[in-house]
Design a protein around this motif. Structure first.
Motif, PDB file in Angstrom:
ATOM      1  N   SER A   1      17.948  53.719  64.806  1.00  0.00           N
ATOM      2  CA  SER A   1      19.033  52.476  64.473  1.00  0.00           C
ATOM      3  C   SER A   1      20.182  52.813  65.527  1.00  0.00           C
ATOM      4  O   SER A   1      20.755  51.875  66.098  1.00  0.00           O
ATOM      5  CB  SER A   1      19.495  52.948  63.262  1.00  0.00           C
ATOM      6  OG  SER A   1      18.659  52.722  62.293  1.00  0.00           O
ATOM      7  N   LYS A   2      20.612  54.253  65.904  1.00  0.00           N
ATOM      8  CA  LYS A   2      21.780  54.275  66.470  1.00  0.00           C
ATOM      9  C   LYS A   2      21.347  53.799  68.334  1.00  0.00           C
ATOM     10  O   LYS A   2      22.067  53.497  69.039  1.00  0.00           O
ATOM     11  CB  LYS A   2      22.286  55.626  66.681  1.00  0.00           C
ATOM     12  CG  LYS A   2      21.596  56.610  66.945  1.00  0.00           C
ATOM     13  CD  LYS A   2      22.272  58.270  66.638  1.00  0.00           C
ATOM     14  CE  LYS A   2      21.289  59.301  66.841  1.00  0.00           C
ATOM     15  NZ  LYS A   2      22.068  60.524  66.577  1.00  0.00           N
ATOM     16  N   THR A   3      19.924  54.083  68.513  1.00  0.00           N
ATOM     17  CA  THR A   3      19.715  53.676  69.875  1.00  0.00           C
ATOM     18  C   THR A   3      19.761  52.200  70.009  1.00  0.00           C
ATOM     19  O   THR A   3      20.160  51.644  71.138  1.00  0.00           O
ATOM     20  CB  THR A   3      18.013  54.252  70.142  1.00  0.00           C
ATOM     21  OG1 THR A   3      18.419  55.890  70.317  1.00  0.00           O
ATOM     22  CG2 THR A   3      17.799  53.971  71.550  1.00  0.00           C
ATOM     23  N   PHE A   4      19.137  51.460  68.838  1.00  0.00           N
ATOM     24  CA  PHE A   4      19.048  49.982  69.182  1.00  0.00           C
ATOM     25  C   PHE A   4      20.554  49.524  69.197  1.00  0.00           C
ATOM     26  O   PHE A   4      20.729  48.386  69.625  1.00  0.00           O
ATOM     27  CB  PHE A   4      18.283  49.393  67.968  1.00  0.00           C
ATOM     28  CG  PHE A   4      18.335  47.917  68.007  1.00  0.00           C
ATOM     29  CD1 PHE A   4      17.112  47.248  68.819  1.00  0.00           C
ATOM     30  CD2 PHE A   4      19.157  47.208  67.416  1.00  0.00           C
ATOM     31  CE1 PHE A   4      17.266  45.904  68.802  1.00  0.00           C
ATOM     32  CE2 PHE A   4      19.000  45.543  67.542  1.00  0.00           C
ATOM     33  CZ  PHE A   4      18.122  45.029  68.325  1.00  0.00           C
ATOM     34  N   ALA A   5      21.420  49.890  68.509  1.00  0.00           N
ATOM     35  CA  ALA A   5      22.968  49.864  68.264  1.00  0.00           C
ATOM     36  C   ALA A   5      23.331  49.686  69.807  1.00  0.00           C
ATOM     37  O   ALA A   5      24.146  48.702  70.094  1.00  0.00           O
ATOM     38  CB  ALA A   5      23.702  50.489  67.504  1.00  0.00           C
ATOM     39  N   VAL A   6      23.139  50.836  70.516  1.00  0.00           N
ATOM     40  CA  VAL A   6      23.458  50.847  72.053  1.00  0.00           C
ATOM     41  C   VAL A   6      22.992  49.635  72.665  1.00  0.00           C
ATOM     42  O   VAL A   6      23.749  48.822  73.510  1.00  0.00           O
ATOM     43  CB  VAL A   6      23.296  51.975  72.464  1.00  0.00           C
ATOM     44  CG1 VAL A   6      23.805  52.201  74.295  1.00  0.00           C
ATOM     45  CG2 VAL A   6      24.085  53.236  71.993  1.00  0.00           C
ATOM     46  N   PHE A   7      21.739  49.242  72.434  1.00  0.00           N
ATOM     47  CA  PHE A   7      21.030  48.228  73.406  1.00  0.00           C
ATOM     48  C   PHE A   7      21.644  46.799  72.656  1.00  0.00           C
ATOM     49  O   PHE A   7      21.949  45.978  73.552  1.00  0.00           O
ATOM     50  CB  PHE A   7      19.537  48.249  72.925  1.00  0.00           C
ATOM     51  CG  PHE A   7      18.793  47.150  73.353  1.00  0.00           C
ATOM     52  CD1 PHE A   7      18.330  47.173  74.839  1.00  0.00           C
ATOM     53  CD2 PHE A   7      18.443  46.066  72.538  1.00  0.00           C
ATOM     54  CE1 PHE A   7      17.487  45.979  75.286  1.00  0.00           C
ATOM     55  CE2 PHE A   7      17.708  44.843  73.115  1.00  0.00           C
ATOM     56  CZ  PHE A   7      17.390  44.948  74.404  1.00  0.00           C
TER      57      PHE A   7
ATOM     58  N   ARG B   1      24.581  46.159  71.725  1.00  0.00           N
ATOM     59  CA  ARG B   1      26.211  45.710  72.246  1.00  0.00           C
ATOM     60  C   ARG B   1      25.781  45.091  73.783  1.00  0.00           C
ATOM     61  O   ARG B   1      26.724  44.512  74.183  1.00  0.00           O
ATOM     62  CB  ARG B   1      26.757  47.094  72.386  1.00  0.00           C
ATOM     63  CG  ARG B   1      27.329  47.377  70.956  1.00  0.00           C
ATOM     64  CD  ARG B   1      28.381  48.363  71.169  1.00  0.00           C
ATOM     65  NE  ARG B   1      28.104  49.872  71.478  1.00  0.00           N
ATOM     66  CZ  ARG B   1      27.564  50.758  70.742  1.00  0.00           C
ATOM     67  NH1 ARG B   1      27.607  50.472  69.559  1.00  0.00           N
ATOM     68  NH2 ARG B   1      27.205  51.755  71.159  1.00  0.00           N
ATOM     69  N   GLY B   2      24.835  45.659  74.501  1.00  0.00           N
ATOM     70  CA  GLY B   2      24.595  45.284  75.961  1.00  0.00           C
ATOM     71  C   GLY B   2      24.022  43.855  75.901  1.00  0.00           C
ATOM     72  O   GLY B   2      24.191  43.079  76.894  1.00  0.00           O
ATOM     73  N   LEU B   3      23.299  43.336  74.934  1.00  0.00           N
ATOM     74  CA  LEU B   3      22.930  41.833  74.782  1.00  0.00           C
ATOM     75  C   LEU B   3      24.107  40.820  74.690  1.00  0.00           C
ATOM     76  O   LEU B   3      24.002  39.653  74.975  1.00  0.00           O
ATOM     77  CB  LEU B   3      22.100  41.684  73.573  1.00  0.00           C
ATOM     78  CG  LEU B   3      20.658  42.481  73.098  1.00  0.00           C
ATOM     79  CD1 LEU B   3      20.264  42.092  72.097  1.00  0.00           C
ATOM     80  CD2 LEU B   3      19.827  42.408  74.513  1.00  0.00           C
ATOM     81  N   VAL B   4      25.262  41.206  74.269  1.00  0.00           N
ATOM     82  CA  VAL B   4      26.207  40.459  74.104  1.00  0.00           C
ATOM     83  C   VAL B   4      27.447  40.572  75.230  1.00  0.00           C
ATOM     84  O   VAL B   4      28.362  39.846  75.209  1.00  0.00           O
ATOM     85  CB  VAL B   4      26.922  40.378  72.606  1.00  0.00           C
ATOM     86  CG1 VAL B   4      26.044  40.191  71.498  1.00  0.00           C
ATOM     87  CG2 VAL B   4      27.529  41.679  72.433  1.00  0.00           C
ATOM     88  N   CYS B   5      27.220  41.608  75.917  1.00  0.00           N
ATOM     89  CA  CYS B   5      28.212  41.776  76.891  1.00  0.00           C
ATOM     90  C   CYS B   5      27.598  42.040  78.266  1.00  0.00           C
ATOM     91  O   CYS B   5      27.978  42.599  79.207  1.00  0.00           O
ATOM     92  CB  CYS B   5      29.052  43.293  76.719  1.00  0.00           C
ATOM     93  SG  CYS B   5      29.717  43.362  75.197  1.00  0.00           S
ATOM     94  N   ALA B   6      26.421  41.023  78.205  1.00  0.00           N
ATOM     95  CA  ALA B   6      25.762  41.208  79.676  1.00  0.00           C
ATOM     96  C   ALA B   6      26.577  40.745  81.004  1.00  0.00           C
ATOM     97  O   ALA B   6      26.157  41.237  82.044  1.00  0.00           O
ATOM     98  CB  ALA B   6      24.530  40.270  79.612  1.00  0.00           C
ATOM     99  N   ASN B   7      27.576  39.895  80.660  1.00  0.00           N
ATOM    100  CA  ASN B   7      28.345  39.646  81.860  1.00  0.00           C
ATOM    101  C   ASN B   7      29.492  40.721  82.375  1.00  0.00           C
ATOM    102  O   ASN B   7      30.096  40.179  83.138  1.00  0.00           O
ATOM    103  CB  ASN B   7      29.049  38.081  81.806  1.00  0.00           C
ATOM    104  CG  ASN B   7      29.688  37.978  80.435  1.00  0.00           C
ATOM    105  OD1 ASN B   7      29.842  38.860  79.740  1.00  0.00           O
ATOM    106  ND2 ASN B   7      30.445  36.857  80.369  1.00  0.00           N
TER     107      ASN B   7
END
Length: 204
Positions: free
Chosen positions: A190-196, A198-204
């Motif tokens: 769960s905590k590993t996916f949480a890091v991923f 965050r990257g999906l919505v901050c890709a720019n």
């Protein structure tokens, strides 16, 4: 195994399935490349002759194992994705379903890794590559849906994101193997996916 599930008393199709499951179980305990038909037969309480009545060669057993892993895994992945309306929630559901599958069948990723490490172009290796290609395509499809509905950044590199997604799974598997800790996967998923995420919505 219950008496009515003894491999000696099963129909041919069921015995083939039980043989495949036996190989996956053995792969969790030893190097998959070291698994012999004698070891499979001993694990099942059968003779090698009984094994070869259903499989013409050891490679055909490996191919059946990889078919089983592919069918089971993609079935769980597709079912998990269908349980969620949100693309990001579906990605997480797929990730957790995959972790659950590995937790239940720890020999499965070991079989895949063993085939990928072999040199040359073998049928089992091609089967693993096909599974990985289909899996990544499913992840990219969900990421595209995320972009379309605004959940995922429009700037996200889909190829890189899908590579990272698969890399998370492989990384957790390798850490689990390195630590000899079967609980590591689910404890850190769960905590590993949480890091991923965050990257999906901050890709720019």
């Amino acid at each position: 195994m219950p008496p009515d599930q003894n491999p000696k008393h099963l129909p041919a199709d069921e015995r083939r399935t039980v043989t495949v499951e036996a190989v996956v179980a053995l792969a969790a305990q030893q190097n998959p490349t070291d698994i012999t038909t004698a070891a499979i037969a001993q694990h099942m309480g059968l003779t090698q002759g009984a094994i070869f009545r259903h499989f013409p060669s050891k490679e055909s057993i490996v191919q059946s194992v990889l078919d089983w892993v592919s069918d089971k895994l993609m079935g769980k992945v597709n079912l998990a994705a269908q349980t969620q309306q949100s693309p990001i929630a579906a990605l997480e559901a797929v990730f957790m379903a995959h972790m659950g599958f590995i937790s239940e069948h720890p020999g499965a990723p070991r079989m895949l890794l063993a085939e990928l490490q072999k040199t040359g172009d073998t049928i089992p290796k091609r089967m693993v590559v096909t599974l990985m290609t289909n899996y990544r395509a499913r992840i990219i499809e969900l990421l595209e849906k995320g972009k379309a509905c605004g959940e995922v950044s429009a700037e996200l590199d889909l190829d890189a994101a899908s590579t990272l997604y698969v890399g998370m799974i492989q990384g957790l598997v390798i850490q689990s193997l390195a630590k000899s800790d079967a609980d590591y996967l689910m404890a850190n998923a769960s905590k590993t996916f949480a890091v991923f995420k965050r990257g999906l919505v901050c890709a720019n």
